[in-house]
Scaffold this active site. Structure first.
Site, PDB file in Angstrom:
ATOM      1  N   GLY A   1       0.816  -1.219   0.000  1.00 16.13           N
ATOM      2  CA  GLY A   1       0.000   0.000   0.000  1.00 16.13           C
ATOM      3  C   GLY A   1       0.843   1.260   0.000  1.00 16.13           C
TER       4      GLY A   1
ATOM      5  N   LEU B   1      -1.949   7.051   1.936  1.00 17.87           N
ATOM      6  CA  LEU B   1      -1.559   8.019   2.980  1.00 17.87           C
ATOM      7  C   LEU B   1      -0.454   7.436   3.867  1.00 17.87           C
ATOM      8  N   VAL B   2      -0.711   6.269   4.417  1.00 18.17           N
ATOM      9  CA  VAL B   2       0.211   5.669   5.392  1.00 18.17           C
ATOM     10  C   VAL B   2       1.430   5.058   4.711  1.00 18.17           C
ATOM     11  N   GLY B   3       1.193   4.261   3.670  1.00 19.08           N
ATOM     12  CA  GLY B   3       2.302   3.585   2.993  1.00 19.08           C
ATOM     13  C   GLY B   3       3.295   4.580   2.409  1.00 19.08           C
TER      14      GLY B   3
ATOM     15  N   SER C   1      -6.825  -0.150  13.422  1.00 14.06           N
ATOM     16  CA  SER C   1      -7.404   1.182  13.556  1.00 14.06           C
ATOM     17  C   SER C   1      -8.106   1.281  14.913  1.00 14.06           C
ATOM     18  N   SER C   2      -8.267   2.516  15.399  1.00 12.42           N
ATOM     19  CA  SER C   2      -8.911   2.690  16.712  1.00 12.42           C
ATOM     20  C   SER C   2     -10.379   2.254  16.708  1.00 12.42           C
ATOM     21  N   CYS C   3     -10.957   2.021  15.527  1.00 10.85           N
ATOM     22  CA  CYS C   3     -12.365   1.595  15.486  1.00 10.85           C
ATOM     23  C   CYS C   3     -12.556   0.144  15.915  1.00 10.85           C
TER      24      CYS C   3
ATOM     25  N   TYR D   1     -15.581  -3.230   8.981  1.00  8.90           N
ATOM     26  CA  TYR D   1     -14.148  -2.930   8.882  1.00  8.90           C
ATOM     27  C   TYR D   1     -13.459  -3.326  10.191  1.00  8.90           C
TER      28      TYR D   1
ATOM     29  N   LYS E   1     -10.325  -5.905  10.936  1.00 11.64           N
ATOM     30  CA  LYS E   1      -9.090  -5.474  11.607  1.00 11.64           C
ATOM     31  C   LYS E   1      -8.823  -6.316  12.858  1.00 11.64           C
TER      32      LYS E   1
ATOM     33  N   HIS F   1     -12.174  10.622   4.955  1.00 12.85           N
ATOM     34  CA  HIS F   1     -12.328  10.936   6.385  1.00 12.85           C
ATOM     35  C   HIS F   1     -12.613  12.430   6.546  1.00 12.85           C
TER      36      HIS F   1
HETATM   37  N1  LIG Z   1      -6.426   6.966   7.262  1.00 13.46           N
HETATM   38  C1  LIG Z   1      -6.653   6.822   8.555  1.00 13.46           C
HETATM   39  O1  LIG Z   1      -7.172   7.745   9.234  1.00 13.46           O
HETATM   40  C2  LIG Z   1      -6.284   5.552   9.251  1.00 13.46           C
HETATM   41  C3  LIG Z   1      -5.700   4.477   8.593  1.00 13.46           C
HETATM   42  N2  LIG Z   1      -5.387   3.339   9.302  1.00 13.46           N
HETATM   43  C4  LIG Z   1      -4.828   2.150   8.634  1.00 13.46           C
HETATM   44  O2  LIG Z   1      -3.689   2.442   7.885  1.00 13.46           O
HETATM   45  C5  LIG Z   1      -3.633   1.590   6.732  1.00 13.46           C
HETATM   46  C6  LIG Z   1      -3.461   2.444   5.490  1.00 13.46           C
HETATM   47  O3  LIG Z   1      -4.538   3.367   5.392  1.00 13.46           O
HETATM   48  P1  LIG Z   1      -4.445   4.650   4.442  1.00 13.46           P
HETATM   49  O4  LIG Z   1      -3.066   4.861   4.005  1.00 13.46           O
HETATM   50  O5  LIG Z   1      -5.205   5.718   5.115  1.00 13.46           O
HETATM   51  O6  LIG Z   1      -5.326   4.167   3.203  1.00 13.46           O
HETATM   52  P2  LIG Z   1      -5.200   4.611   1.669  1.00 13.46           P
HETATM   53  O7  LIG Z   1      -6.515   4.328   1.049  1.00 13.46           O
HETATM   54  O8  LIG Z   1      -4.630   5.976   1.559  1.00 13.46           O
HETATM   55  O9  LIG Z   1      -4.113   3.590   1.118  1.00 13.46           O
HETATM   56  C7  LIG Z   1      -4.377   2.222   1.025  1.00 13.46           C
HETATM   57  C8  LIG Z   1      -3.451   1.639  -0.013  1.00 13.46           C
HETATM   58  O10 LIG Z   1      -3.761   0.248  -0.174  1.00 13.46           O
HETATM   59  C9  LIG Z   1      -3.848  -0.030  -1.562  1.00 13.46           C
HETATM   60  N3  LIG Z   1      -4.771  -1.120  -1.820  1.00 13.46           N
HETATM   61  C10 LIG Z   1      -6.093  -1.174  -1.524  1.00 13.46           C
HETATM   62  N4  LIG Z   1      -6.622  -2.327  -1.967  1.00 13.46           N
HETATM   63  C11 LIG Z   1      -5.603  -3.018  -2.544  1.00 13.46           C
HETATM   64  C12 LIG Z   1      -5.508  -4.277  -3.191  1.00 13.46           C
HETATM   65  N5  LIG Z   1      -6.580  -5.065  -3.336  1.00 13.46           N
HETATM   66  N6  LIG Z   1      -4.303  -4.646  -3.677  1.00 13.46           N
HETATM   67  C13 LIG Z   1      -3.230  -3.855  -3.557  1.00 13.46           C
HETATM   68  N7  LIG Z   1      -3.241  -2.661  -2.948  1.00 13.46           N
HETATM   69  C14 LIG Z   1      -4.426  -2.250  -2.465  1.00 13.46           C
HETATM   70  C15 LIG Z   1      -4.376   1.248  -2.174  1.00 13.46           C
HETATM   71  O11 LIG Z   1      -4.150   1.287  -3.545  1.00 13.46           O
HETATM   72  P3  LIG Z   1      -5.293   1.905  -4.511  1.00 13.46           P
HETATM   73  O12 LIG Z   1      -5.589   3.275  -3.948  1.00 13.46           O
HETATM   74  O13 LIG Z   1      -4.651   1.917  -5.839  1.00 13.46           O
HETATM   75  O14 LIG Z   1      -6.467   0.984  -4.378  1.00 13.46           O
HETATM   76  C16 LIG Z   1      -3.593   2.293  -1.387  1.00 13.46           C
HETATM   77  O15 LIG Z   1      -2.326   2.502  -1.943  1.00 13.46           O
HETATM   78  C17 LIG Z   1      -4.930   0.780   6.732  1.00 13.46           C
HETATM   79  O16 LIG Z   1      -4.692  -0.486   7.273  1.00 13.46           O
HETATM   80  C18 LIG Z   1      -5.827   1.564   7.649  1.00 13.46           C
HETATM   81  O17 LIG Z   1      -6.717   0.728   8.312  1.00 13.46           O
HETATM   82  C19 LIG Z   1      -5.607   3.240  10.640  1.00 13.46           C
HETATM   83  C20 LIG Z   1      -6.176   4.269  11.339  1.00 13.46           C
HETATM   84  C21 LIG Z   1      -6.562   5.493  10.694  1.00 13.46           C
HETATM   85  C1  LIG Z   2     -10.224   6.301  11.071  1.00 13.16           C
HETATM   86  C2  LIG Z   2     -11.642   5.905  11.299  1.00 13.16           C
HETATM   87  O1  LIG Z   2     -12.482   6.583  10.400  1.00 13.16           O
HETATM   88  C3  LIG Z   2     -13.875   6.290  10.444  1.00 13.16           C
HETATM   89  O2  LIG Z   2     -14.462   6.642  11.637  1.00 13.16           O
HETATM   90  P1  LIG Z   2     -14.744   8.144  12.022  1.00 13.16           P
HETATM   91  O3  LIG Z   2     -13.705   8.600  12.963  1.00 13.16           O
HETATM   92  O4  LIG Z   2     -16.144   8.257  12.478  1.00 13.16           O
HETATM   93  O5  LIG Z   2     -14.507   8.840  10.621  1.00 13.16           O
HETATM   94  P2  LIG Z   2     -14.732  10.150   9.796  1.00 13.16           P
HETATM   95  O6  LIG Z   2     -13.447  10.826   9.689  1.00 13.16           O
HETATM   96  O7  LIG Z   2     -15.411   9.802   8.525  1.00 13.16           O
HETATM   97  O8  LIG Z   2     -15.795  11.032  10.645  1.00 13.16           O
HETATM   98  C4  LIG Z   2     -15.470  11.616  11.872  1.00 13.16           C
HETATM   99  C5  LIG Z   2     -16.571  12.534  12.319  1.00 13.16           C
HETATM  100  O9  LIG Z   2     -16.571  13.690  11.473  1.00 13.16           O
HETATM  101  C6  LIG Z   2     -17.898  13.977  11.044  1.00 13.16           C
HETATM  102  N1  LIG Z   2     -17.849  14.708   9.764  1.00 13.16           N
HETATM  103  C7  LIG Z   2     -18.256  15.993   9.597  1.00 13.16           C
HETATM  104  N2  LIG Z   2     -18.161  16.350   8.311  1.00 13.16           N
HETATM  105  C8  LIG Z   2     -17.653  15.262   7.654  1.00 13.16           C
HETATM  106  C9  LIG Z   2     -17.326  15.036   6.295  1.00 13.16           C
HETATM  107  O10 LIG Z   2     -17.484  15.882   5.426  1.00 13.16           O
HETATM  108  N3  LIG Z   2     -16.812  13.818   5.995  1.00 13.16           N
HETATM  109  C10 LIG Z   2     -16.616  12.844   6.940  1.00 13.16           C
HETATM  110  N4  LIG Z   2     -16.069  11.661   6.565  1.00 13.16           N
HETATM  111  N5  LIG Z   2     -16.953  13.034   8.237  1.00 13.16           N
HETATM  112  C11 LIG Z   2     -17.469  14.229   8.582  1.00 13.16           C
HETATM  113  C12 LIG Z   2     -18.543  12.618  10.978  1.00 13.16           C
HETATM  114  O11 LIG Z   2     -19.951  12.722  10.972  1.00 13.16           O
HETATM  115  C13 LIG Z   2     -17.984  11.957  12.244  1.00 13.16           C
HETATM  116  O12 LIG Z   2     -18.699  12.403  13.365  1.00 13.16           O
HETATM  117  C14 LIG Z   2     -14.164   4.896  10.224  1.00 13.16           C
HETATM  118  O13 LIG Z   2     -14.111   4.676   8.876  1.00 13.16           O
HETATM  119  C15 LIG Z   2     -13.271   3.973  11.013  1.00 13.16           C
HETATM  120  O14 LIG Z   2     -13.278   2.767  10.404  1.00 13.16           O
HETATM  121  C16 LIG Z   2     -11.883   4.451  11.235  1.00 13.16           C
HETATM  122  O15 LIG Z   2     -10.979   3.668  11.453  1.00 13.16           O
END
Ligand SMILES: NC(=O)C1=CN([C@@H]2O[C@H](COP(=O)(O)OP(=O)(O)OC[C@H]3O[C@@H](n4cnc5c(N)ncnc54)[C@H](OP(=O)(O)O)[C@@H]3O)[C@@H](O)[C@H]2O)C=CC1
Ligand SMILES: C[C@H]1O[C@H](OP(=O)(O)OP(=O)(O)OC[C@H]2O[C@@H](n3cnc4c(=O)[nH]c(N)nc43)[C@H](O)[C@@H]2O)[C@@H](O)[C@@H](O)C1=O
Length: 326
Positions: free
Chosen positions: A27, A31-33, A124-126, A153, A157, A196
């Site tokens: 990945g 964002l993370v990768g 993830s914290s969820c 999800y 996890k 998000h």
């Molecule tokens: N973002 C957040 O707020 C949080 C993220 N995390 C965890 O961090 C990790 C990364 O998340 P994040 O970077 O935000 O997610 P992104 O969506 O930004 O990145 C995910 C990556 O995984 C790749 N991917 C998805 N499906 C496949 C597949 N079938 N085969 C190969 N590659 C694939 C995507 O490629 P492509 O886009 O081309 O599909 C993308 O590069 C996850 O495990 C997530 O749960 C944990 C807590 C919070």
């Molecule tokens: C990382 C985490 O992310 C998710 O959980 P979440 O924290 O609820 O995520 P969120 O960022 O989408 O929302 C946070 C809060 O914000 C409010 N909110 C306002 N306005 C917008 C808006 O425009 N978009 C979004 N998405 N939310 C909005 C929204 O209503 C909520 O109250 C899960 O996917 C979970 O699986 C996970 O791991």
């Protein structure tokens, strides 16, 4: 940590001492990768193994097996997943459970079978119960019902954490898990609905400013609390855990600071420079009311975050202007 007793003999592989090791960052375009890739490159790692989604679909078991048999990475970081905000999680539950179970099962099993020394899985914290004690300790896992908007999800996890634990116990293999809080930074997903909250609001406020709109709609009531961590801090924590942690229990990774969604929206408005009003759409779900994690176990090992929310938002907006809003 009693569970560490199970793993004493597994903690001998240094990560940082071996910069020419093959490291597979699954990945790496997300964002993370991408943040982990930047961090490893800065640290001098010279042999990152990378495949885009188009080059290797991690849901395809035989392709993943063939990839691992050919590359045989020594270290594996699982940052590939189906990821999205509250709306995406609520709308595509089948994708969130199935794709995540497939990716993580294929990668963890193939990494083990092909001799990887260590693997780090990101959850993830969820994963925690909707009404977990705050701040949430690691042992709150599986003590109550999940938040319905993301239970599919979360179940995937939780299965990933348990799979790492099971492989540690049965195979004496060094698989660990980190549970990050809500993340943000460069290469985030800025989709208007499926992202998000933080990238969604950045884009919405920016477009409102550019278009001279008088108001911006924000979802929910504004009262939920969220803990945000800059993704560069997470990447630092990932490297730290790869080097220093070898335990059965997953580790929380948070900033320790929480804000209400209303406070986040006000801060975003200021950073972007939007001068209109906020309108709350209470037909949209709030999700879990609060999910501040207790990250004291990671802190006790010596890791602390560095980026404040205000600085992180300003840096991310600068990146957005230079890279997304072309
Ligand atoms: N973002 C957040 O707020 C949080 C993220 N995390 C965890 O961090 C990790 C990364 O998340 P994040 O970077 O935000 O997610 P992104 O969506 O930004 O990145 C995910 C990556 O995984 C790749 N991917 C998805 N499906 C496949 C597949 N079938 N085969 C190969 N590659 C694939 C995507 O490629 P492509 O886009 O081309 O599909 C993308 O590069 C996850 O495990 C997530 O749960 C944990 C807590 C919070
Ligand atoms: C990382 C985490 O992310 C998710 O959980 P979440 O924290 O609820 O995520 P969120 O960022 O989408 O929302 C946070 C809060 O914000 C409010 N909110 C306002 N306005 C917008 C808006 O425009 N978009 C979004 N998405 N939310 C909005 C929204 O209503 C909520 O109250 C899960 O996917 C979970 O699986 C996970 O791991």
């Amino acid at each position: 940590m009693g569970s560490q007793d199970n793993n004493v003999e597994l903690s001998s592989n240094s990560f940082l001492a071996y910069k020419s090791a093959k490291v597979f960052v699954a990945g790496h375009r997300g964002l993370v990768g991408s943040a982990i890739g930047r961090k490893l490159t800065q640290l001098g790692f010279t042999n990152l193994v990378l495949r885009s989604h188009a080059e290797l679909d991690l849901t395809r078991q035989s392709d993943v097996e063939a990839f691992f048999a050919y590359e045989k990475p020594e270290f594996v970081i699982v940052a590939a997943a189906k990821v999205g905000g509250i709306h995406a999680n609520n709308t595509y539950p089948a994708d969130f459970i199935a794709i995540n179970l497939q990716i993580q099962t294929n990668v963890i099993d193939s990494a083990y079978r092909n001799g990887a020394k260590k693997l780090l899985f990101l959850g993830s914290s969820c994963i925690y119960p909707k009404f977990a004690p705050q701040p949430i300790p690691e042992d709150a896992l599986l003590t109550g019902p999940l938040e319905p908007t993301n239970e599919w999800y979360a179940i995937a996890k939780i299965a990933g954490i348990k799979m790492c634990q099971a492989y540690r116990i049965q195979h004496k293999w060094d698989a660990i898990s980190g549970m990050p809080t809500n993340l943000y930074g460069p290469y985030d997903n800025f989709h208007p609905e499926n992202s998000h909250v933080l990238p969604a609001l950045m884009r919405r406020f920016h477009e409102a400013k550019v278009n001279g709109a008088k108001e911006v709609v924000v979802w929910g009531t504004g009262s939920p609390l969220r803990e945000f961590l800059h993704v560069d801090d997470l990447a630092d924590a990932v490297v730290f855990m790869m080097e220093k942690y070898s335990g059965l229990e997953h580790l929380n990774v948070g900033s320790g600071k929480e804000v209400t969604i209303k406070e986040l929206a006000e801060l975003m408005k200021e950073v972007v420079g939007f001068e209109g009003d906020l309108v709350w759409d209470s037909t949209k779900p709030d999700g879990t009311p609060r999910k501040l994690m207790d990250s004291s176990k990671l802190a006790s090992l010596g890791w602390t975050p560095k980026v404040s929310l205000k600085d992180g938002l300003a840096d991310t907006y600068k990146w957005y202007l230079e890279n997304v809003n072309l």
